[in-house]
Design a protein around this motif. Structure first.
Motif, PDB file in Angstrom:
ATOM      1  N   ASP A 101       0.826  -1.204   0.000  1.00  0.00           N
ATOM      2  CA  ASP A 101       0.000   0.000   0.000  1.00  0.00           C
ATOM      3  C   ASP A 101       0.863   1.257   0.000  1.00  0.00           C
ATOM      4  O   ASP A 101       0.562   2.240  -0.686  1.00  0.00           O
ATOM      5  N   SER A 102       1.942   1.234   0.779  1.00  0.00           N
ATOM      6  CA  SER A 102       2.843   2.386   0.852  1.00  0.00           C
ATOM      7  C   SER A 102       3.526   2.634  -0.484  1.00  0.00           C
ATOM      8  O   SER A 102       3.616   3.776  -0.939  1.00  0.00           O
ATOM      9  N   VAL A 103       3.997   1.571  -1.101  1.00  0.00           N
ATOM     10  CA  VAL A 103       4.660   1.709  -2.401  1.00  0.00           C
ATOM     11  C   VAL A 103       3.674   2.231  -3.443  1.00  0.00           C
ATOM     12  O   VAL A 103       4.003   3.121  -4.241  1.00  0.00           O
ATOM     13  N   GLN A 104       2.461   1.702  -3.428  1.00  0.00           N
ATOM     14  CA  GLN A 104       1.434   2.164  -4.373  1.00  0.00           C
ATOM     15  C   GLN A 104       1.127   3.646  -4.150  1.00  0.00           C
ATOM     16  O   GLN A 104       1.002   4.417  -5.105  1.00  0.00           O
ATOM     17  N   PHE A 105       1.023   4.057  -2.892  1.00  0.00           N
ATOM     18  CA  PHE A 105       0.761   5.461  -2.570  1.00  0.00           C
ATOM     19  C   PHE A 105       1.878   6.344  -3.114  1.00  0.00           C
ATOM     20  O   PHE A 105       1.618   7.397  -3.724  1.00  0.00           O
ATOM     21  N   LEU A 106       3.132   5.946  -2.903  1.00  0.00           N
ATOM     22  CA  LEU A 106       4.256   6.751  -3.373  1.00  0.00           C
ATOM     23  C   LEU A 106       4.310   6.815  -4.900  1.00  0.00           C
ATOM     24  O   LEU A 106       4.674   7.846  -5.468  1.00  0.00           O
ATOM     25  N   ARG A 107       3.922   5.749  -5.572  1.00  0.00           N
ATOM     26  CA  ARG A 107       3.847   5.776  -7.037  1.00  0.00           C
ATOM     27  C   ARG A 107       2.803   6.801  -7.502  1.00  0.00           C
ATOM     28  O   ARG A 107       3.030   7.561  -8.441  1.00  0.00           O
ATOM     29  N   GLU A 108       1.656   6.790  -6.839  1.00  0.00           N
ATOM     30  CA  GLU A 108       0.602   7.727  -7.201  1.00  0.00           C
ATOM     31  C   GLU A 108       1.020   9.167  -6.927  1.00  0.00           C
ATOM     32  O   GLU A 108       0.715  10.072  -7.708  1.00  0.00           O
ATOM     33  N   VAL A 109       1.738   9.381  -5.822  1.00  0.00           N
ATOM     34  CA  VAL A 109       2.232  10.730  -5.506  1.00  0.00           C
ATOM     35  C   VAL A 109       3.192  11.188  -6.595  1.00  0.00           C
ATOM     36  O   VAL A 109       3.112  12.325  -7.082  1.00  0.00           O
ATOM     37  N   ARG A 110       4.109  10.319  -7.002  1.00  0.00           N
ATOM     38  CA  ARG A 110       5.075  10.670  -8.039  1.00  0.00           C
ATOM     39  C   ARG A 110       4.352  11.007  -9.350  1.00  0.00           C
ATOM     40  O   ARG A 110       4.684  11.994 -10.004  1.00  0.00           O
TER      41      ARG A 110
END
Length: 126
Positions: free
Chosen positions: A69-78
């Motif tokens: 979930d954290s990795v997915q969130f950071l991808r979306e932020v980028r």
């Protein structure tokens, strides 16, 4: 006046859009969006939810799920930050200077008001 009436009549004469058969029959739209689509993906054949989907709904997923979930969130932020239109150096400097000048003006005004009110209160009390 006759022209206006004919224009009004022409508006009324326009045909209405046909009702789609799926709406008329009360069926749901073909493509689900957002959370509905995610729920539909997580439901397996037979109406049972996958273990991953059930764990996610119940808040159980452990560190692996938290990491995903954290990795997915950071991808979306980028991806969202790539869409941002950043101001140029000139725009940044001009905006900053406007803010600093307004801060100086407001602080000077409040300083003068404070000085005057403190003397008025000192005169009344003292």
């Amino acid at each position: 006046m006759a022209n206006k009436k004919s224009k009004d009549n022409s508006r009324a004469e326009k045909p209405k859009a046909a009702i789609k058969p799926e709406k008329a029959a009360g069926k749901a739209p073909v493509a689900a969006k957002g959370k509905q689509a995610a729920k539909a993906k997580n439901v397996q054949a037979g109406g049972k939810k996958s273990a991953k989907a059930a764990a996610k709904e119940n808040g159980k997923g452990g560190p692996a799920q938290w990491w995903e979930d954290s990795v997915q969130f950071l991808r979306e932020v980028r991806n969202e930050l790539k869409k941002v239109v950043w101001p140029s150096k000139k725009q940044t400097i001009s905006s900053t200077s406007v803010v600093l000048i307004l801060v100086a003006i407001v602080s000077a005004y409040l300083g003068v008001v404070d000085y005057i009110l403190s003397h008025v209160v000192g005169y009344v009390v003292g």
